[in-house]
Design an enzyme around this catalytic site. Structure first.
Site, mmCIF file in Angstrom:
data_model
loop_
_atom_site.group_PDB
_atom_site.id
_atom_site.type_symbol
_atom_site.label_atom_id
_atom_site.label_comp_id
_atom_site.label_asym_id
_atom_site.label_seq_id
_atom_site.Cartn_x
_atom_site.Cartn_y
_atom_site.Cartn_z
ATOM 1 N N ASP A 93 33.971 5.773 5.323
ATOM 2 C CA ASP A 93 33.624 4.354 5.274
ATOM 3 C C ASP A 93 34.822 3.547 4.810
ATOM 4 O OD1 ASP A 93 30.666 2.882 5.427
ATOM 5 O OD2 ASP A 93 32.207 1.709 4.377
ATOM 6 N N ALA A 116 -0.707 -6.644 14.967
ATOM 7 C CA ALA A 116 -0.417 -8.084 14.937
ATOM 8 C C ALA A 116 -0.103 -8.503 13.501
ATOM 9 C CB ALA A 116 -1.617 -8.861 15.458
ATOM 10 N N GLY A 117 0.672 -9.548 13.341
ATOM 11 C CA GLY A 117 1.011 -9.999 11.992
ATOM 12 C C GLY A 117 1.950 -11.180 12.030
ATOM 13 N N CYS A 147 17.276 -4.659 13.758
ATOM 14 C CA CYS A 147 17.380 -4.126 15.127
ATOM 15 C C CYS A 147 16.638 -4.937 16.194
ATOM 16 C CB CYS A 147 16.914 -2.683 15.147
ATOM 17 S SG CYS A 147 18.059 -1.618 14.259
ATOM 18 N N GLY A 204 10.801 -8.228 12.576
ATOM 19 C CA GLY A 204 12.096 -8.640 12.059
ATOM 20 C C GLY A 204 12.971 -7.416 11.915
ATOM 21 N N GLU A 232 13.906 2.541 9.722
ATOM 22 C CA GLU A 232 14.137 2.529 8.293
ATOM 23 C C GLU A 232 12.816 2.829 7.605
ATOM 24 O OE1 GLU A 232 16.194 -1.044 7.125
ATOM 25 O OE2 GLU A 232 17.662 -0.750 8.701
ATOM 26 N N ARG A 283 17.278 -7.776 5.874
ATOM 27 C CA ARG A 283 17.965 -8.435 6.999
ATOM 28 C C ARG A 283 16.937 -8.912 8.023
ATOM 29 N NH1 ARG A 283 22.323 -3.858 8.459
ATOM 30 N NH2 ARG A 283 20.564 -2.532 7.913
ATOM 31 N N PHE A 288 17.332 6.478 17.142
ATOM 32 C CA PHE A 288 16.015 5.836 17.268
ATOM 33 C C PHE A 288 15.315 5.816 15.921
ATOM 34 C CE2 PHE A 288 16.988 7.729 21.449
ATOM 35 C CZ PHE A 288 16.927 6.592 22.239
ATOM 36 N N VAL A 299 22.499 4.063 9.129
ATOM 37 C CA VAL A 299 22.479 5.033 10.215
ATOM 38 C C VAL A 299 23.439 6.191 9.920
ATOM 39 C CG1 VAL A 299 23.015 5.370 12.655
ATOM 40 C CG2 VAL A 299 21.762 3.332 11.926
HETATM 41 C C1 UDX Z 1 23.597 0.630 12.506
HETATM 42 C C2 UDX Z 1 24.268 0.682 13.848
HETATM 43 O O1 UDX Z 1 25.542 1.108 13.738
HETATM 44 C C3 UDX Z 1 24.022 -0.556 14.620
HETATM 45 O O2 UDX Z 1 24.665 -0.551 15.850
HETATM 46 C C4 UDX Z 1 22.570 -0.551 14.857
HETATM 47 O O3 UDX Z 1 22.194 -1.540 15.756
HETATM 48 C C5 UDX Z 1 21.876 -0.727 13.525
HETATM 49 O O4 UDX Z 1 22.245 0.298 12.684
HETATM 50 P P1 UDX Z 1 23.760 0.195 10.011
HETATM 51 O O5 UDX Z 1 23.977 1.627 9.710
HETATM 52 O O6 UDX Z 1 22.416 -0.384 9.730
HETATM 53 O O7 UDX Z 1 24.167 -0.093 11.546
HETATM 54 O O8 UDX Z 1 24.868 -0.715 9.358
HETATM 55 P P2 UDX Z 1 25.335 -0.856 7.856
HETATM 56 O O9 UDX Z 1 24.294 -0.331 6.936
HETATM 57 O O10 UDX Z 1 25.848 -2.226 7.741
HETATM 58 O O11 UDX Z 1 26.555 0.184 7.764
HETATM 59 C C6 UDX Z 1 27.728 0.146 8.469
HETATM 60 C C7 UDX Z 1 28.838 0.776 7.626
HETATM 61 O O12 UDX Z 1 30.040 0.830 8.397
HETATM 62 C C8 UDX Z 1 29.167 0.029 6.348
HETATM 63 O O13 UDX Z 1 29.094 0.908 5.252
HETATM 64 C C9 UDX Z 1 30.591 -0.480 6.566
HETATM 65 O O14 UDX Z 1 31.362 -0.518 5.372
HETATM 66 C C10 UDX Z 1 31.129 0.550 7.548
HETATM 67 N N1 UDX Z 1 32.246 0.100 8.379
HETATM 68 C C11 UDX Z 1 32.178 -1.061 9.071
HETATM 69 C C12 UDX Z 1 33.365 0.911 8.466
HETATM 70 O O15 UDX Z 1 33.441 1.966 7.837
HETATM 71 N N2 UDX Z 1 34.388 0.514 9.284
HETATM 72 C C13 UDX Z 1 34.346 -0.643 10.001
HETATM 73 O O16 UDX Z 1 35.300 -0.949 10.719
HETATM 74 C C14 UDX Z 1 33.205 -1.456 9.889
HETATM 75 C C1 UDX Z 2 13.418 -0.064 15.021
HETATM 76 C C2 UDX Z 2 12.957 1.010 16.025
HETATM 77 O O1 UDX Z 2 11.611 1.373 15.764
HETATM 78 C C3 UDX Z 2 13.850 2.213 15.955
HETATM 79 O O2 UDX Z 2 13.472 3.172 16.925
HETATM 80 C C4 UDX Z 2 15.280 1.740 16.202
HETATM 81 O O3 UDX Z 2 16.178 2.800 16.175
HETATM 82 C C5 UDX Z 2 15.685 0.686 15.208
HETATM 83 O O4 UDX Z 2 14.766 -0.389 15.277
HETATM 84 P P1 UDX Z 2 13.162 -0.532 12.408
HETATM 85 O O5 UDX Z 2 13.827 -1.839 12.696
HETATM 86 O O6 UDX Z 2 13.633 0.300 11.266
HETATM 87 O O7 UDX Z 2 13.235 0.429 13.704
HETATM 88 O O8 UDX Z 2 11.624 -0.834 12.142
HETATM 89 P P2 UDX Z 2 10.243 -0.786 12.930
HETATM 90 O O9 UDX Z 2 9.342 0.135 12.209
HETATM 91 O O10 UDX Z 2 10.432 -0.566 14.367
HETATM 92 O O11 UDX Z 2 9.699 -2.269 12.676
HETATM 93 C C6 UDX Z 2 10.379 -3.424 13.159
HETATM 94 C C7 UDX Z 2 9.615 -4.677 12.855
HETATM 95 O O12 UDX Z 2 8.425 -4.737 13.635
HETATM 96 C C8 UDX Z 2 9.172 -4.831 11.396
HETATM 97 O O13 UDX Z 2 9.374 -6.175 11.003
HETATM 98 C C9 UDX Z 2 7.698 -4.530 11.446
HETATM 99 O O14 UDX Z 2 6.980 -5.199 10.425
HETATM 100 C C10 UDX Z 2 7.314 -5.037 12.824
HETATM 101 N N1 UDX Z 2 6.131 -4.400 13.415
HETATM 102 C C11 UDX Z 2 6.161 -3.070 13.728
HETATM 103 C C12 UDX Z 2 5.002 -5.159 13.709
HETATM 104 O O15 UDX Z 2 4.968 -6.373 13.453
HETATM 105 N N2 UDX Z 2 3.931 -4.549 14.311
HETATM 106 C C13 UDX Z 2 3.934 -3.233 14.635
HETATM 107 O O16 UDX Z 2 2.926 -2.751 15.202
HETATM 108 C C14 UDX Z 2 5.086 -2.461 14.329
#
Ligand code: UDX
Ligand code: UDX
Length: 432
Positions: free
Chosen positions: A30, A252-253, A260, A257, A155, A327, A152, A11
């Site tokens: 970071d 459907a599938g 989020c 996962g 990935e 994840r 929002f 993010v």
């Molecule tokens: C994000 C959001 O922050 C989370 O709330 C949301 O639900 C999902 O996406 P994401 O960017 O996917 O998390 O996390 P990650 O890729 O694990 O990156 C977090 C980064 O923060 C890491 O690079 C970690 O080293 C850094 N970090 C963590 C800090 O710099 N300081 C800290 O105290 C903890």
């Molecule tokens: C999601 C939200 O879409 C995004 O807005 C939020 O900020 C973070 O969480 P992401 O987890 O990156 O994003 O993926 P997404 O494309 O939403 O898919 C999530 C999961 O749902 C995947 O495992 C995907 O395979 C599944 N999926 C998605 C289905 O099984 N059916 C669908 O129709 C759509």
């Protein structure tokens, strides 16, 4: 404007690069020294389409830089984003310790007015807690505001989601912060909702839970379709063309996962519980999601009769297409279940094989295969576990010829059943 982003993960990095692209001056912070060194040396620690170009271009233009020092980031910016992880606790509630420690850190280095923006997904009322924490730990009476600005982004499509968002949500109780946030987001063309912090925080959990609910609805329909001989894709298409419903997120599938949906759903159930409401609708969404995987594994077991020593190819390890993220990946869960039953797997993913190795170690029963066309060689069955579009373009006649028995389980309804049958596969998908 000058901004810093604390937490340079999926993010934080994508957000920072996109803000730089529209002309802001961004410093990404970071705590992980290796990550900062990699980024400073021009390396990109994650796979996200278009991200490498975007980062390198903006670093070269002098608009994007990286540091390990929060103090440095805070000193050099007016708006400080928090984008650190908010992982689940064992009971499904949200671990807010990273947010709390970053809030304390920011407080300790505040020397002038700053807008502290929470981008991480957090429970309702977190902005209030962040404000209390900063007040408690700031060293002088320096002014600050706290804003909730949920992300929002999906990935795999993160840059597009950020550059062309459906909406931008700004939660703040300060007119001063709202005006600066409007300026920050002025280059992006999207409806901008300015609301209070609690509503903004709830929008994120409410939206993700609703999307998960849509997927579970489609998955529940797939069970009815299988039992009645209907086709779930036809049913969801027919439903979705009603503009009030919409066709998206009705695929459907194997179930949803990723980092989020599962976590946000558990968190929202916990948050509702703490607020005195038993959100049983969302518990059912979870139950359907687990059931979907169990039914699919049973379909494989029922077809192969005995899993032990069966050679099975698996296409896809990432939690969805266009990402290397594993994840909470349904594909990994599926592999673990098949391995647990004694199967011998040959697996492939276009981007996620390195990351998958931490969860699925290669060994006598698990081989990583570079060529997707060869993953099913000598196998009794092949499973599609992730919806990578390129799997649809493989030479399926050649794959069929390479297998010892041609059984194909399509967990993502990626292929055409009639075509697969005509190639000689025993083909099973979900709800069709
Ligand atoms: C994000 C959001 O922050 C989370 O709330 C949301 O639900 C999902 O996406 P994401 O960017 O996917 O998390 O996390 P990650 O890729 O694990 O990156 C977090 C980064 O923060 C890491 O690079 C970690 O080293 C850094 N970090 C963590 C800090 O710099 N300081 C800290 O105290 C903890
Ligand atoms: C999601 C939200 O879409 C995004 O807005 C939020 O900020 C973070 O969480 P992401 O987890 O990156 O994003 O993926 P997404 O494309 O939403 O898919 C999530 C999961 O749902 C995947 O495992 C995907 O395979 C599944 N999926 C998605 C289905 O099984 N059916 C669908 O129709 C759509």
């Amino acid at each position: 404007m000058k901004i810093s982003i604390i937490g340079t993960g999926y993010v934080g990095l994508v957000t920072g690069a996109c803000f730089a692209e529209v002309g802001h001056e961004v410093v990404c912070v970071d705590a992980d020294a290796n990550k900062v060194r990699t980024l400073q040396a021009g390396g990109i620690p994650i796979y996200e389409p278009g991200l490498e170009d975007l980062v390198l271009r903006n670093v070269a233009a002098g608009r994007l830089s990286f540091t390990q020092s929060t103090a440095d980031g805070v000193a050099r910016s007016e708006v400080v984003f928090i984008a650190v992880p908010t992982p689940p606790n064992p009971d499904g509630s949200v671990d807010l310790s990273y947010i709390e420690s970053v809030a304390r850190e920011i407080a300790g280095c505040l020397e002038g007015y700053r807008i502290i923006v929470d981008k991480s997904t957090v429970p309702v009322k977190t902005a209030e807690k962040v404000a209390e924490t900063v007040k408690r730990y700031r060293r002088t009476e320096v002014e600050f505001d706290v804003v909730s600005n949920p992300e929002f982004l999906r990935e795999g499509f993160a840059i597009d989601d950020l550059m062309k968002p459906d909406r931008i949500v700004i939660g703040t109780n300060s007119a001063r912060a709202a005006a600066r946030m409007r300026e920050l987001y002025a280059p992006f063309e999207a409806p901008l909702i300015v609301t209070d912090t609690n509503s903004a925080e709830l929008i994120k959990h409410a939206a993700n839970s609703f999307l998960a609910l849509k997927i579970s609805y489609a998955n529940a329909l797939s069970v009815i379709c299988e039992a009645s001989g209907a086709n779930v894709q036809e049913v969801t298409r027919g439903m979705g063309l009603d503009a009030r419903i919409g066709t998206r997120f009705l695929q459907a599938g194997l179930g949803f996962g990723g980092s989020c949906f599962p976590k946000d759903l558990s968190a929202f159930i916990q948050i509702s519980d703490q607020l005195g409401y038993d959100f049983r609708l969302l518990k059912e969404v979870q139950r359907i999601n687990h059931g979907q995987m169990e039914r699919f594994v049973k379909k494989i077991e029922d077809t192969l009769w005995v899993l032990k020593d069966k050679r099975i190819g698996v296409l896809g390890l990432a939690f969805k297409q266009n990402t290397d993220d594993v994840r909470s990946s349904p594909a990994i869960d599926l592999c673990l279940r098949l391995l647990g039953g004694g199967a011998r797997l040959r697996v492939h993913d276009p981007k996620a094989m390195d990351k998958a190795k931490a969860m699925l170690s290669p060994g006598p029963n698990l081989e990583y295969v570079e060529d997707p066309g060869k993953v099913a060689e000598g196998c009794e069955a092949l499973v599609i576990a992730t919806e990578w579009p390129e799997f649809g373009r493989l030479d399926w006649a050649a794959i069929r010829a390479s297998m010892s028995t041609a059984i194909l389980f399509d967990g993502r309804n990626l292929l055409d059943p009639a075509e697969m049958k005509s190639l000689g596969f025993l083909y099973k998908s979900v709800g069709r």
